[in-house]
Enzyme design. Structure first.
Site, PDB file in Angstrom:
ATOM      1  N   CYS A   1     -24.949  18.736 -12.488  1.00 57.58           N
ATOM      2  CA  CYS A   1     -23.557  19.094 -12.763  1.00 57.58           C
ATOM      3  C   CYS A   1     -22.918  19.343 -11.400  1.00 57.58           C
ATOM      4  CB  CYS A   1     -23.507  20.329 -13.652  1.00 57.58           C
ATOM      5  SG  CYS A   1     -24.426  21.693 -12.961  1.00 57.58           S
TER       6      CYS A   1
ATOM      7  N   ARG B   1     -29.818  19.347  -9.631  1.00 57.97           N
ATOM      8  CA  ARG B   1     -30.668  20.034 -10.615  1.00 57.97           C
ATOM      9  C   ARG B   1     -31.830  19.175 -11.131  1.00 57.97           C
ATOM     10  NH1 ARG B   1     -26.804  23.823 -14.038  1.00 57.97           N
ATOM     11  NH2 ARG B   1     -28.657  25.116 -14.030  1.00 57.97           N
TER      12      ARG B   1
ATOM     13  N   ARG C   1     -18.079  27.978 -22.214  1.00 59.78           N
ATOM     14  CA  ARG C   1     -19.540  27.763 -22.308  1.00 59.78           C
ATOM     15  C   ARG C   1     -20.268  29.102 -22.176  1.00 59.78           C
ATOM     16  NH1 ARG C   1     -21.961  23.098 -18.702  1.00 59.78           N
ATOM     17  NH2 ARG C   1     -23.767  24.042 -19.709  1.00 59.78           N
TER      18      ARG C   1
ATOM     19  N   LYS D   1     -26.042  34.973 -22.348  1.00 63.90           N
ATOM     20  CA  LYS D   1     -26.204  33.524 -22.583  1.00 63.90           C
ATOM     21  C   LYS D   1     -27.583  33.087 -22.101  1.00 63.90           C
ATOM     22  CE  LYS D   1     -24.454  30.385 -19.537  1.00 63.90           C
ATOM     23  NZ  LYS D   1     -25.416  29.390 -19.037  1.00 63.90           N
ATOM     24  N   ASN D   2     -27.954  33.485 -20.876  1.00 59.86           N
ATOM     25  CA  ASN D   2     -29.207  32.992 -20.298  1.00 59.86           C
ATOM     26  C   ASN D   2     -30.424  33.735 -20.817  1.00 59.86           C
ATOM     27  OD1 ASN D   2     -27.570  31.222 -18.991  1.00 59.86           O
ATOM     28  ND2 ASN D   2     -27.704  32.205 -16.995  1.00 59.86           N
TER      29      ASN D   2
ATOM     30  N   ASP E   1     -24.918  33.129  -9.554  1.00 63.92           N
ATOM     31  CA  ASP E   1     -23.885  32.967 -10.593  1.00 63.92           C
ATOM     32  C   ASP E   1     -22.663  33.834 -10.340  1.00 63.92           C
ATOM     33  OD1 ASP E   1     -26.180  32.446 -13.387  1.00 63.92           O
ATOM     34  OD2 ASP E   1     -25.543  31.174 -11.738  1.00 63.92           O
TER      35      ASP E   1
HETATM   36  C1  EPZ Z   1     -30.875  29.174 -14.539  1.00 63.95           C
HETATM   37  O1  EPZ Z   1     -30.726  27.783 -14.261  1.00 63.95           O
HETATM   38  C2  EPZ Z   1     -29.554  29.635 -15.127  1.00 63.95           C
HETATM   39  N1  EPZ Z   1     -29.281  28.906 -16.358  1.00 63.95           N
HETATM   40  C3  EPZ Z   1     -28.430  29.391 -14.121  1.00 63.95           C
HETATM   41  O2  EPZ Z   1     -27.210  29.909 -14.690  1.00 63.95           O
HETATM   42  C4  EPZ Z   1     -28.744  30.156 -12.839  1.00 63.95           C
HETATM   43  O3  EPZ Z   1     -27.742  29.893 -11.879  1.00 63.95           O
HETATM   44  C5  EPZ Z   1     -30.114  29.717 -12.308  1.00 63.95           C
HETATM   45  O4  EPZ Z   1     -31.124  29.913 -13.329  1.00 63.95           O
HETATM   46  C6  EPZ Z   1     -30.532  30.504 -11.069  1.00 63.95           C
HETATM   47  O5  EPZ Z   1     -30.589  31.861 -11.368  1.00 63.95           O
HETATM   48  C7  EPZ Z   1     -29.894  29.293 -17.507  1.00 63.95           C
HETATM   49  O6  EPZ Z   1     -30.686  30.218 -17.530  1.00 63.95           O
HETATM   50  C8  EPZ Z   1     -29.530  28.535 -18.757  1.00 63.95           C
HETATM   51  P1  EPZ Z   1     -33.478  27.140 -11.429  1.00 63.95           P
HETATM   52  P2  EPZ Z   1     -32.015  26.885 -13.864  1.00 63.95           P
HETATM   53  O7  EPZ Z   1     -34.440  26.222 -12.062  1.00 63.95           O
HETATM   54  O8  EPZ Z   1     -33.195  27.331 -14.629  1.00 63.95           O
HETATM   55  C9  EPZ Z   1     -33.852  23.830  -8.054  1.00 63.95           C
HETATM   56  C10 EPZ Z   1     -24.995  29.825 -15.456  1.00 63.95           C
HETATM   57  O9  EPZ Z   1     -23.900  29.715 -14.892  1.00 63.95           O
HETATM   58  N2  EPZ Z   1     -34.852  23.195  -8.943  1.00 63.95           N
HETATM   59  O10 EPZ Z   1     -33.922  28.524 -11.032  1.00 63.95           O
HETATM   60  O11 EPZ Z   1     -31.622  25.468 -13.932  1.00 63.95           O
HETATM   61  C11 EPZ Z   1     -32.449  23.733  -8.652  1.00 63.95           C
HETATM   62  O12 EPZ Z   1     -31.882  22.467  -8.351  1.00 63.95           O
HETATM   63  C12 EPZ Z   1     -26.153  28.975 -14.984  1.00 63.95           C
HETATM   64  O13 EPZ Z   1     -25.237  30.606 -16.408  1.00 63.95           O
HETATM   65  C13 EPZ Z   1     -35.563  22.096  -8.458  1.00 63.95           C
HETATM   66  O14 EPZ Z   1     -35.380  21.652  -7.317  1.00 63.95           O
HETATM   67  O15 EPZ Z   1     -32.182  27.305 -12.328  1.00 63.95           O
HETATM   68  C14 EPZ Z   1     -31.729  24.855  -7.968  1.00 63.95           C
HETATM   69  O16 EPZ Z   1     -31.316  24.442  -6.685  1.00 63.95           O
HETATM   70  C15 EPZ Z   1     -25.796  28.095 -13.804  1.00 63.95           C
HETATM   71  N3  EPZ Z   1     -36.468  21.488  -9.289  1.00 63.95           N
HETATM   72  C16 EPZ Z   1     -32.808  25.928  -7.843  1.00 63.95           C
HETATM   73  O17 EPZ Z   1     -34.061  25.250  -7.978  1.00 63.95           O
HETATM   74  C17 EPZ Z   1     -36.700  21.944 -10.560  1.00 63.95           C
HETATM   75  O18 EPZ Z   1     -37.555  21.358 -11.256  1.00 63.95           O
HETATM   76  C18 EPZ Z   1     -32.726  27.017  -8.899  1.00 63.95           C
HETATM   77  O19 EPZ Z   1     -32.843  26.386 -10.152  1.00 63.95           O
HETATM   78  C19 EPZ Z   1     -35.976  23.066 -11.019  1.00 63.95           C
HETATM   79  C20 EPZ Z   1     -35.060  23.684 -10.195  1.00 63.95           C
END
Ligand code: EPZ
Length: 413
Positions: A105, A110, A386, A11-12, A294
């Protein structure tokens, strides 16, 4: 549980490739694409901006020749968080984008501050509004960018903005998850100039045009991990085909420490979880290649019946212990303190009525139910759908006693 199953496409991995097709004025063909609701939602979103999207089983064809709109409608954007990954491609293709903030969510607020910080470095202007993101640029220009945190989505947005920007972008502290490598390989096949693929320092020199690509999506490491953890919870012997073994070393090492016998070659994992009842003295989720956030909820579900005490610390998201209260209802002994949980293993959980509130927590409840005494019903199936093509089909193939309640959105286990 005893059986074997083939692991679905990632998915990712698929979602960023779908958004990257917006950069290509032509057709992209992606094979091994998982048929899950997040992919259908992304297809809908791409159609609203002018792409033609067609599925043929697990092959998706996206024709982005005519992009007619850069305003992404609220309904499609808020269906999933990964809509944010259209920022980079639409700025690269059309120099503007408007969308509702995809919002948080249950697993966390996020924010998108890292995405916005990085794109501003590339000559992008953002109009600050409460619930919408409006961004535009006269011309995307390469820049030196160091991410304050290796955000997966922000890394993907920068890469997709940089591949057709003017000049060179040097991105440091980039995320190195396998999905980033897949995106870079996809864009390189389209003609992008990217150096440092697979490392936290990327150098991207913009090109004028990207060409059509056909590519196969790698298997889903989180789905594969889900099924290994389901077998660990029930003490099963399972075989996973098409598993992305190389990307799963942190989980495999944890399972071995818990007492499981794991044999892994390039794309197959065989596990005997008969003795896998050991606790995890201390486990912290980390960015890749550390233990993935995850899989954290699913590991917690398994540890509720381990022989001893475990501590799990969540360092990526602030709201990823939502299933604790439901596991406690099943008889689990868990104390939550801040971003840590302390679990004292019990002999057996009691089945009952469980409510999924998000994707990976839902899968974790299915695992807890498989290990519990008696029957359980897991409601909130749409959350699970999802990310899982057919969790009931796969778990039945692995020998689990699970079925859908016909006509309901519940999964009795
Ligand atoms: C990706 O989400 C994945 N989703 C998530 O999988 C996964 O848990 C996550 O990476 C971490 O590996 C997809 O790829 C579609 P991040 P993403 O930006 O990109 C903070 C699943 O179940 N952050 O690395 O949103 C954020 O709040 C999903 O498949 C900021 O503060 O993750 C979080 O605490 C869930 N500001 C941390 O960084 C920002 O601008 C990691 O987020 C962006 C992120």
């Amino acid at each position: 549980m005893t059986g074997e199953v083939r692991v679905q496409g990632s998915k990712n991995g698929a979602l960023p490739l779908m958004t990257a097709t917006v950069l290509i004025q032509g057709k992209t063909v992606l094979h091994n694409c998982p048929r899950i609701t997040d992919i259908e939602a992304m297809a809908d979103l791409l159609r609203t901006i002018g792409c033609k999207v067609a599925f043929d089983k697990n092959t998706i064809t996206i024709d982005a020749t005519h992009i007619c709109d850069t305003h992404c409608p609220q309904k499609q954007v808020q269906a999933m968080r990964s809509s944010i990954m259209l920022l980079g491609p639409l700025l690269g293709r059309c120099k503007s984008v408007q969308m509702n903030r995809p919002g948080g969510c249950v697993i966390g607020e996020r924010p998108t501050d890292i995405h916005e910080y990085a794109l501003r470095r590339m000559n992008v202007e953002f109009v600050a509004e409460e619930d919408t993101i409006t961004a535009y640029t006269e011309k995307l220009t390469g820049a030196d960018i160091c991410l304050p945190f290796p955000s997966v989505g922000a890394t993907e947005n920068v890469i997709m903005a940089a591949v057709t920007a003017e000049g060179t972008t040097r991105l440091s502290n980039a995320a190195i998850e396998p999905e980033i490598r897949l995106l870079c390989e996809f864009l390189r096949r389209a003609g992008a100039k990217i150096k440092g693929i697979g490392t936290p320092v990327l150098e991207i020199t913009g090109v004028d045009v990207l060409r059509e690509v056909t590519m196969s999506i790698m298997p889903d490491r989180i789905v594969a991990g889900t099924y290994l953890l389901a077998a660990a919870a029930t003490g099963g012997q399972i075989l996973l085909r098409d598993a992305p073994t190389e990307q799963m070393q942190s989980l495999i090492s944890v399972l071995r420490r818990m007492g499981a016998g794991v044999f892994a070659d390039k794309d197959m994992i065989c596990m005997d979880a008969e003795g896998a009842k050991g606790p995890c003295e201390f486990l912290r989720t980390e960015v890749y290649p550390g233990f993935p956030t995850d899989l954290q909820s699913m590991l917690v579900a398994v540890l509720t019946t381990a022989e001893g005490e475990s501590i799990v610390e969540e360092t990526i998201f602030e709201g990823r212990f939502r299933i604790v209260s439901q596991l406690q209802k099943m008889g689990a002994r868990i104390e939550e303190t801040g971003n840590r949980v302390r679990i004292s293993g019990v002999k057996k959980l009691r089945g009952g009525l469980l409510q999924a509130q998000e994707l990976r927590g839902g899968a974790a409840l299915v695992i807890a139910a498989l290990a519990a005494e008696g029957e359980s019903t897991v409601t909130g199936l749409p959350y699970i759908q999802r990310g899982y093509e057919d969790i009931v089909r796969d778990i039945r193939r692995l020998g689990g006693d699970i079925a859908y309640i016909t006509g309901e959105q519940n999964v009795p286990v």
